[in-house]
Design a protein around this motif. Sequence first.
Motif, short mmCIF file in Angstrom:
data_model
loop_
_atom_site.label_atom_id
_atom_site.label_comp_id
_atom_site.label_asym_id
_atom_site.label_seq_id
_atom_site.Cartn_x
_atom_site.Cartn_y
_atom_site.Cartn_z
N TRP A 243 -45.73 47.78 27.21
CA TRP A 243 -46.95 46.95 26.48
C TRP A 243 -47.59 46.04 27.42
N PHE A 244 -46.79 45.06 27.80
CA PHE A 244 -47.56 43.98 28.62
C PHE A 244 -48.06 44.34 30.27
N THR A 245 -47.67 45.53 30.71
CA THR A 245 -47.75 45.95 31.65
C THR A 245 -48.88 46.88 31.92
N ARG A 246 -49.10 47.37 30.37
CA ARG A 246 -50.25 48.57 30.47
C ARG A 246 -51.60 48.25 31.08
N LYS B 28 -51.66 35.45 22.28
CA LYS B 28 -51.89 36.19 23.75
C LYS B 28 -51.28 37.59 23.50
N PHE B 29 -50.38 37.94 22.69
CA PHE B 29 -49.65 39.19 22.81
C PHE B 29 -50.51 40.21 22.61
N ALA C 229 -42.58 42.06 16.13
CA ALA C 229 -41.58 41.46 15.56
C ALA C 229 -41.52 39.88 16.20
N ALA C 230 -41.59 40.01 17.71
CA ALA C 230 -41.48 38.70 18.57
C ALA C 230 -42.87 37.99 18.35
N ARG C 231 -43.83 38.44 17.95
CA ARG C 231 -45.05 37.81 17.68
C ARG C 231 -44.84 37.11 16.17
N VAL C 232 -44.30 37.90 15.38
CA VAL C 232 -44.21 37.11 14.02
C VAL C 232 -43.18 35.93 14.16
#
Length: 195
Positions: free
Chosen positions: A188-191, A135-136, A63-66
């Motif tokens: 998600w971002f630290t995986r 980049k997400f 949702a943040a990406r959209v």
Amino acid sequence: MSFGDPNNPYGQQQQGGQPGYGYPQQAPQGVPQQGYGYPQAPPVPGGYGYPGGPTEMPGGVKAARVMLYVIAGLQVIGAIFVALAAAAVNAAKNDATLQEDVQFQQLADYSGNALWGITVFALVWGVLAVVLAAKFGKGGNGVRITAIVFGVITAILGIYPFIVIGLAHTVLAILIVVFVAKSDGGAWFTRQRQH
């Protein structure tokens, strides 16, 4: 010969066959028994039970990406309107009836340059939103932090100079910050990424 209900733990039990309900089964000889309450395997590191974190982008991050793409679209629309306003000021500046008005000429020079500057800033801000959104998928914690900072600055800019027009920007920016800063966004971002 009937032995009653086989599911009744208090009734007469059958001889042979399966052990009765409520009694632990015996492991075959030669097989070591594991005590009750001990884990079968060591816990798996990482978030969501997967090694290295989630394998699919969480809904809030999607949702943040959209919303970043929506902000980029709004920036382009806003840049078009501001560019039209700058062109109108330049056209008025060249009007023969206003050539002698020194105050108007000074204001037109200042306003025209400021409007063109705002147009460029709006376009650059929109490009930044698109780059962040792109980049997400593979970005790390730096993308997350940049998205949070982008959201905070966008919310502030939406409140101060453009109170009515910037309301959509402010709401979207706050939602971006919330969705990216949540724990599933952090996971998600630290995986761990596969290269």
